[in-house]
Design an enzyme around this catalytic site. Sequence first.
Site, mmCIF file in Angstrom:
data_model
loop_
_atom_site.group_PDB
_atom_site.id
_atom_site.type_symbol
_atom_site.label_atom_id
_atom_site.label_comp_id
_atom_site.label_asym_id
_atom_site.label_seq_id
_atom_site.Cartn_x
_atom_site.Cartn_y
_atom_site.Cartn_z
ATOM 1 N N ILE A 30 0.549 -1.181 0.134
ATOM 2 C CA ILE A 30 -0.213 -0.257 -0.157
ATOM 3 C C ILE A 30 0.652 1.373 -0.546
ATOM 4 N N ASP A 58 11.860 3.527 5.218
ATOM 5 C CA ASP A 58 11.666 1.587 5.134
ATOM 6 C C ASP A 58 12.438 1.003 5.446
ATOM 7 N N LEU A 108 2.751 3.791 8.009
ATOM 8 C CA LEU A 108 2.099 2.436 7.106
ATOM 9 C C LEU A 108 2.941 1.439 7.044
ATOM 10 N N THR A 123 7.833 -3.830 15.760
ATOM 11 C CA THR A 123 6.664 -2.991 14.825
ATOM 12 C C THR A 123 6.004 -2.191 14.852
ATOM 13 N N THR A 128 -6.000 -0.971 10.516
ATOM 14 C CA THR A 128 -6.731 -2.161 10.180
ATOM 15 C C THR A 128 -8.035 -2.316 10.786
ATOM 16 N N ASP A 129 -8.540 -2.712 9.359
ATOM 17 C CA ASP A 129 -10.551 -3.268 10.507
ATOM 18 C C ASP A 129 -10.518 -4.552 11.499
ATOM 19 N N GLU A 130 -8.864 -5.253 11.167
ATOM 20 C CA GLU A 130 -9.419 -6.512 12.045
ATOM 21 C C GLU A 130 -9.210 -6.028 13.401
ATOM 22 N N TYR A 189 -1.426 -9.759 15.091
ATOM 23 C CA TYR A 189 -1.098 -9.166 14.274
ATOM 24 C C TYR A 189 -2.211 -8.040 14.634
ATOM 25 N N SER A 198 -1.153 -6.369 18.018
ATOM 26 C CA SER A 198 -0.596 -4.874 18.013
ATOM 27 C C SER A 198 -0.780 -3.872 17.088
ATOM 28 N N LYS A 199 -2.109 -4.353 16.193
ATOM 29 C CA LYS A 199 -2.547 -2.834 15.550
ATOM 30 C C LYS A 199 -3.080 -2.221 15.780
ATOM 31 N N ASN A 210 -7.222 -4.865 0.796
ATOM 32 C CA ASN A 210 -6.735 -4.452 -0.222
ATOM 33 C C ASN A 210 -6.215 -5.721 -1.190
ATOM 34 N N PRO A 245 -4.477 -23.228 -1.964
ATOM 35 C CA PRO A 245 -4.716 -23.812 -0.108
ATOM 36 C C PRO A 245 -6.040 -22.453 0.270
ATOM 37 N N ARG A 253 -14.465 -11.456 3.144
ATOM 38 C CA ARG A 253 -13.749 -10.042 3.589
ATOM 39 C C ARG A 253 -14.085 -8.977 2.761
HETATM 40 P P1 NAD Z 1 3.484 -5.249 3.183
HETATM 41 O O1 NAD Z 1 3.716 -5.926 4.698
HETATM 42 O O2 NAD Z 1 3.215 -5.057 2.262
HETATM 43 O O3 NAD Z 1 4.990 -3.250 3.769
HETATM 44 C C1 NAD Z 1 5.038 -3.287 5.150
HETATM 45 C C2 NAD Z 1 6.331 -2.300 5.087
HETATM 46 O O4 NAD Z 1 6.832 -2.160 6.607
HETATM 47 C C3 NAD Z 1 7.653 -2.821 3.821
HETATM 48 O O5 NAD Z 1 7.453 -2.421 2.935
HETATM 49 C C4 NAD Z 1 8.225 -3.525 5.332
HETATM 50 O O6 NAD Z 1 9.826 -3.062 4.610
HETATM 51 C C5 NAD Z 1 8.277 -1.836 6.037
HETATM 52 N N1 NAD Z 1 8.463 -2.431 7.330
HETATM 53 C C6 NAD Z 1 8.446 -3.125 8.149
HETATM 54 N N2 NAD Z 1 9.192 -3.720 9.178
HETATM 55 C C7 NAD Z 1 10.102 -2.555 9.214
HETATM 56 C C8 NAD Z 1 10.247 -1.732 10.604
HETATM 57 N N3 NAD Z 1 10.583 -2.967 11.470
HETATM 58 N N4 NAD Z 1 10.832 -0.335 9.705
HETATM 59 C C9 NAD Z 1 10.678 0.321 8.843
HETATM 60 N N5 NAD Z 1 9.731 -0.639 7.773
HETATM 61 C C10 NAD Z 1 9.229 -1.377 7.872
HETATM 62 O O7 NAD Z 1 1.897 -3.768 4.749
HETATM 63 P P2 NAD Z 1 0.600 -3.087 3.604
HETATM 64 O O8 NAD Z 1 -0.022 -4.332 3.045
HETATM 65 O O9 NAD Z 1 1.286 -3.020 2.451
HETATM 66 O O10 NAD Z 1 0.307 -2.671 4.746
HETATM 67 C C11 NAD Z 1 0.611 -0.846 5.190
HETATM 68 C C12 NAD Z 1 -0.003 -0.810 6.758
HETATM 69 O O11 NAD Z 1 -1.183 -0.765 6.334
HETATM 70 C C13 NAD Z 1 0.432 -1.923 7.671
HETATM 71 O O12 NAD Z 1 -0.010 -0.742 8.702
HETATM 72 C C14 NAD Z 1 -1.243 -2.371 7.655
HETATM 73 O O13 NAD Z 1 -1.289 -2.800 8.591
HETATM 74 C C15 NAD Z 1 -2.023 -1.635 7.004
HETATM 75 N N6 NAD Z 1 -3.100 -2.510 6.231
HETATM 76 C C16 NAD Z 1 -3.082 -3.230 5.163
HETATM 77 C C17 NAD Z 1 -4.590 -3.538 4.904
HETATM 78 C C18 NAD Z 1 -4.024 -4.730 3.548
HETATM 79 O O14 NAD Z 1 -4.709 -5.291 3.155
HETATM 80 N N7 NAD Z 1 -3.082 -5.258 3.234
HETATM 81 C C19 NAD Z 1 -5.318 -3.117 5.251
HETATM 82 C C20 NAD Z 1 -5.898 -2.282 6.028
HETATM 83 C C21 NAD Z 1 -4.603 -1.611 6.574
HETATM 84 O O1 DAU Z 2 -8.826 -6.305 7.023
HETATM 85 C C1 DAU Z 2 -7.495 -5.712 6.698
HETATM 86 C C2 DAU Z 2 -6.102 -7.049 6.684
HETATM 87 O O2 DAU Z 2 -6.598 -7.866 5.494
HETATM 88 C C3 DAU Z 2 -5.015 -6.221 6.779
HETATM 89 O O3 DAU Z 2 -5.263 -5.985 8.179
HETATM 90 C C4 DAU Z 2 -4.162 -7.019 6.810
HETATM 91 O O4 DAU Z 2 -3.307 -6.553 6.705
HETATM 92 C C5 DAU Z 2 -3.785 -8.321 5.264
HETATM 93 O O5 DAU Z 2 -3.428 -8.820 5.694
HETATM 94 C C6 DAU Z 2 -5.309 -9.053 5.201
HETATM 95 O O6 DAU Z 2 -5.575 -9.830 6.260
HETATM 96 P P1 DAU Z 2 -6.787 -10.987 6.069
HETATM 97 O O7 DAU Z 2 -6.051 -11.879 6.763
HETATM 98 O O8 DAU Z 2 -7.600 -10.610 5.405
HETATM 99 O O9 DAU Z 2 -5.383 -11.284 4.275
HETATM 100 P P2 DAU Z 2 -5.174 -12.995 3.679
HETATM 101 O O10 DAU Z 2 -5.050 -12.891 2.251
HETATM 102 O O11 DAU Z 2 -3.620 -13.151 4.493
HETATM 103 O O12 DAU Z 2 -6.280 -13.962 3.868
HETATM 104 C C7 DAU Z 2 -7.764 -12.912 3.321
HETATM 105 C C8 DAU Z 2 -8.072 -14.349 3.621
HETATM 106 O O13 DAU Z 2 -8.360 -16.010 3.114
HETATM 107 C C9 DAU Z 2 -8.369 -14.894 5.227
HETATM 108 O O14 DAU Z 2 -10.189 -15.167 5.430
HETATM 109 C C10 DAU Z 2 -7.803 -15.830 4.919
HETATM 110 C C11 DAU Z 2 -7.555 -16.771 3.822
HETATM 111 N N1 DAU Z 2 -6.556 -17.507 3.142
HETATM 112 C C12 DAU Z 2 -5.372 -16.631 2.791
HETATM 113 C C13 DAU Z 2 -4.051 -17.268 2.479
HETATM 114 C C14 DAU Z 2 -3.017 -16.740 2.183
HETATM 115 C C15 DAU Z 2 -6.472 -18.437 2.235
HETATM 116 O O15 DAU Z 2 -7.663 -19.374 2.511
HETATM 117 N N2 DAU Z 2 -5.534 -19.893 2.013
HETATM 118 C C16 DAU Z 2 -4.362 -18.590 2.082
HETATM 119 O O16 DAU Z 2 -3.554 -19.446 1.905
#
Ligand code: NAD
Ligand code: DAU
Length: 350
Positions: free
Chosen positions: A13, A34, A82, A101, A131-133, A156, A159-160, A186, A211, A220
């Site tokens: 993101i 980063d 982020l 972290t 996050t919504d989690e 996770y 911690s958030k 996302n 899987p 989701r």
């Molecule tokens: P990501 O795992 O793709 O990226 C995380 C980034 O943070 C990486 O570039 C990593 O190098 C950096 N990072 C990790 N530890 C670090 C540290 N100690 N110091 C500096 N940089 C560090 O994550 P993402 O999916 O892009 O999510 C970004 C943010 O958005 C997170 O805070 C996550 O909780 C939040 N979020 C993600 C989603 C989702 O669906 N992916 C949804 C809602 C909120």
């Molecule tokens: O809701 C926001 C969150 O969405 C963010 O805060 C997190 O950073 C992001 O990782 C994401 O969390 P989820 O656990 O929902 O995402 P994930 O892609 O890991 O899994 C989505 C759903 O799919 C979940 O119900 C678990 C399932 N899953 C996931 C994987 C990786 C599977 O069934 N098989 C898989 O191999």
Amino acid sequence: MNSIIITGGAGFIGSHLVRRMVKKYPETKIINLDALTYAGNLENLRDIENESNYTFEKVDICDFSAVISAFKKHNPDGIIHLAAESHVDRSISNPIAFVNTNVVGTVNLLNAARELWKDNMDGKRFHHVSTDEVYGSLGDTGFFEETTAYDPRSPYSASKASSDHFVNAYFHTFKVPVIMTNCSNNYGPYQFPEKLIPLMINNIIQKKALPVYGKGLNIRDWLYVEDHAAAIDLVFHKGKLGESYNIGGKNEWKNIDLVRLLCQQMDEKLGRTKGESEELITFVTDRAGHDLRYAIDSSKIEKELNWFPSLQFEDGLSKTIDWYLENKEWLQRVTSGEYAGYYDEMYKNR
Ligand code: NAD
Ligand code: DAU
């Protein structure tokens, strides 16, 4: 603003947000801070890395002295945070990395902002991306609102949630000008293939087992990543300090239905026989403590800031698949090295 530090800008993101801000605000210096963990990849920003308003700083947010020196060097008016450990499955294998972290790193950033802005907080902004989690798990009905009580259930989300509480505490106790967003799942280009959609795309390309955890009935709410970046930009500039805004796609999918749609779209694009990829679906042991359903009520950001998701899911998914098919080298590079070991550990005995 003169300058904005974005943490985690080399991640999924973060890289979309950095690209958006660098292009949209050419007079503002955008500093990407980063640590480049396994999830951070500067290749995600190759197209903008030479822009004059973009700078990268390799900093671990757990290291306060490195954080404060980067803050003093760049003197930001705004911080958008982020950087995080973001994958739920990894938090089950190694919770402490998430405490370090997501909790300690966030408090380090809050302390650095407080120190930097101590003489004048006017016009400053610390935006925490959450996050919504944090709200826990829904049953068949209902939506997460900004006032829903926190009920995190994975390391996770715990911690958030903890980092969110610190952000709010710094607003009330130290008057740090914070703002927060809590977004749903996302998807889109540059997502690391540990998460559901890119993992399945990668496995379909390679004709590997798909899987699906448990019975695939978990739900989701999916949002295209550029819509999230647009919402962060809006809340960062126009939202009310001390408040949080929920962001969601109004787009709920059962995992199994999503994986089937992905298989159908990919069979068409790859010229495979209809139904071929669906045969790869394999139901595996469920995730421990697997939250059943997430769904966001995003009426606050819609009414106050006029934000709405721009893409239909089928179109966003098709665009996302096209990107991965056109960027197979990116996919190969990020899945070489330690990814194979991770995949083995996570999926071998499921
Ligand atoms: P990501 O795992 O793709 O990226 C995380 C980034 O943070 C990486 O570039 C990593 O190098 C950096 N990072 C990790 N530890 C670090 C540290 N100690 N110091 C500096 N940089 C560090 O994550 P993402 O999916 O892009 O999510 C970004 C943010 O958005 C997170 O805070 C996550 O909780 C939040 N979020 C993600 C989603 C989702 O669906 N992916 C949804 C809602 C909120
Ligand atoms: O809701 C926001 C969150 O969405 C963010 O805060 C997190 O950073 C992001 O990782 C994401 O969390 P989820 O656990 O929902 O995402 P994930 O892609 O890991 O899994 C989505 C759903 O799919 C979940 O119900 C678990 C399932 N899953 C996931 C994987 C990786 C599977 O069934 N098989 C898989 O191999």
